[in-house]
Design an enzyme around this catalytic site. Structure first.
Site: not given
Length: 463
Positions: A236, A270
């Site tokens: 990720e 993110c």
């Protein structure tokens, strides 16, 4: 002798604690313990026991909500209000993993479809994949660990979790709650180090069956390239989330939502709002409204309830964001707001029309900054939004359903949020970066699937 790991407050760099770091011998012991726990199949925890442990950890975390929230605010710099929300998510995530086990199972495989398969009965079951090596990031020091530990415990994998060196305390404390809830330490351990070579040895050890990595793309893809044959992984990373603002959108109705998505945790998310493509018909009014709202954000000590934007995690990150901003303004971008409050704290800012080749237009900023670009043609806005080598979540704001659906169809993203910011997430939804933004699918139920193997059993002689 391995030196202690020093943990500092993100906001003022005051020393919080010195924590014993693990060396190669300790790592070898922990991997051996985890591998032996998995190898003894007769000692695997039954499902009801794993469910009970997860529920008990959730209860313990709820009892310690304020302690964990202050911890997150101090070591990670997340404003207290958001830190409380992070703990609340963690509490629910643990229950989510336990609840998922009610439907986590195999299925019947049809037999008798050919003469050769007659008199057989086949079905699949779920088994834990093996030892999980989890490497986590600083920006959600509790909840990211919950995303990695809870699925592993739920499916029955021994897990060793390495937190970010800047934010290890939340990880250490949540693991202690698992032990307090009755989980044998062999099944959940921490690995504390700031030695990158040792971390690589951990991630790429032959005894690791699954690597769960949350962090930079550079490190994640490198580790994936070094994994032994057969080791699975999930990565990720991040991106530069695009948002399309159609001329039909109500500026007053959406600007608060966009600010939350862009400046939450000082942009250290993110899927933080970064690139705003705004129709030229409303560009001036939108930019003014955005700048006013950003200027009103309360910036400062994250342990204070009124703070909305805190520090970046390290002084070097503050220097980096400031230099990227200067590069853009030197090249002609107009800046609203900005400046520096402390060694680690930047005042939020907005950049209007930074060049396409500026770092803020091409790379993940991970700071309290959003970029605004005008557009007249929706197709061109979508093309530019899709032009980077990574893709994660994207948004479109519009009251015109045709525009919203077109953007949802053509934006290159794993999720397109309509009339919501790009940082929206629930922990039971799939969460995945495309292309350079990641590999595999996050979200507690999806991570459980990735940490499990299907085993088929075929019975012969069934008549």
């Amino acid at each position: 002798m391995t030196p202690n790991l020093k943990v500092y407050q993100a906001f003022d760099r005051a020393l919080i604690a010195e924590i014993p770091a693990d060396d190669a011998a300790v790592l070898e012991h922990k991997l051996d313990v985890a591998a032996k726990a998995y190898a003894d199949r007769s000692a695997w925890l039954p499902t009801h026991r794993r469910m009970a442990i997860l529920r008990r950890v959730s209860e313990l975390l709820s009892e310690n909500r304020d302690r964990f929230a202050i911890m997150i605010a101090r070591e990670g710099g997340k404003p207290l209000t958001d830190a409380i929300a992070e703990v609340t998510r963690g509490i629910d995530g643990l229950v989510n993993a336990a609840d998922e086990l009610r439907n986590f199972g195999g299925k019947e495989i049809p037999m008798g479809l050919t003469a050769a398969s007659t008199d057989r009965w086949a079905f699949t079951t779920k088994e834990p994949i093996g030892v999980v090596a989890a490497i986590s990031a600083f920006n959600h020091p509790l909840n990211l660990n919950v995303h990695q530990i809870a699925p592993a415990v739920a499916v029955g994998c021994p897990v060793i979790v390495k937190p970010a060196a800047t934010t290890p305390i939340s990880c250490i404390e949540i693991v202690k709650l698992f032990w307090e809830a009755g989980l044998d330490e062999r099944w959940c351990q921490t690995f504390i180090t700031e030695d990158n070579a040792l971390a690589e040895s951990f991630a790429t050890d032959q005894r690791v069956a699954f690597l769960s990595f949350i962090g930079s793309a550079k490190v994640g893809w490198y580790l994936k390239s070094k994994l032994p044959p057969g080791t699975r992984c999930a990565l990720e990373h991040g991106g530069a989330a695009p948002v399309i603002v159609d001329r039909s959108a109500s500026i007053d109705a959406i600007v608060g939502t966009i600010v939350k998505g862009g400046y939450y945790h000082a942009g250290q998310v993110c899927v933080s709002v970064q690139r705003l493509f705004v129709h030229n018909d409303i560009l001036s009014n939108f930019t003014d409204a955005l700048a006013v709202r950003v200027a009103s954000l309360h910036v400062g000590d994250p342990t204070l309830k009124e703070t909305e934007v805190g520090p970046l995690i390290l002084p070097r990150e503050t220097d980096r964001v400031a230099s990227w901003t200067k590069e853009a303004t030197d090249a002609g971008a107009r800046q609203f707001g900005g400046g520096r409050l402390s060694e680690t704290t930047l005042l939020p800012s907005v950049l209007l029309d930074p060049p396409a080749d500026a770092k803020v237009s091409r790379l993940e900023v991970f700071g309290p900054l959003t970029c605004v670009y005008g557009y007249s043609d929706l197709n061109e806005a979508i093309r530019i939004a899709n032009s980077l080598p990574y893709a994660f979540q994207a948004s479109v704001f519009s009251t015109d359903i045709t525009v919203a659906l077109k953007a949802a169809k053509h934006l290159d993203a794993s999720a397109v949020l309509v009339n919501d910011h790009t940082a929206f997430r629930t922990d039971w939804m799939p969460f995945a970066g495309r292309r350079q933004s990641g590999y595999g699918v996050g979200g507690i139920p999806w991570t459980m699937e990735e940490m499990a193997d299907d085993k088929m059993v075929v019975l012969n002689g069934v008549s």
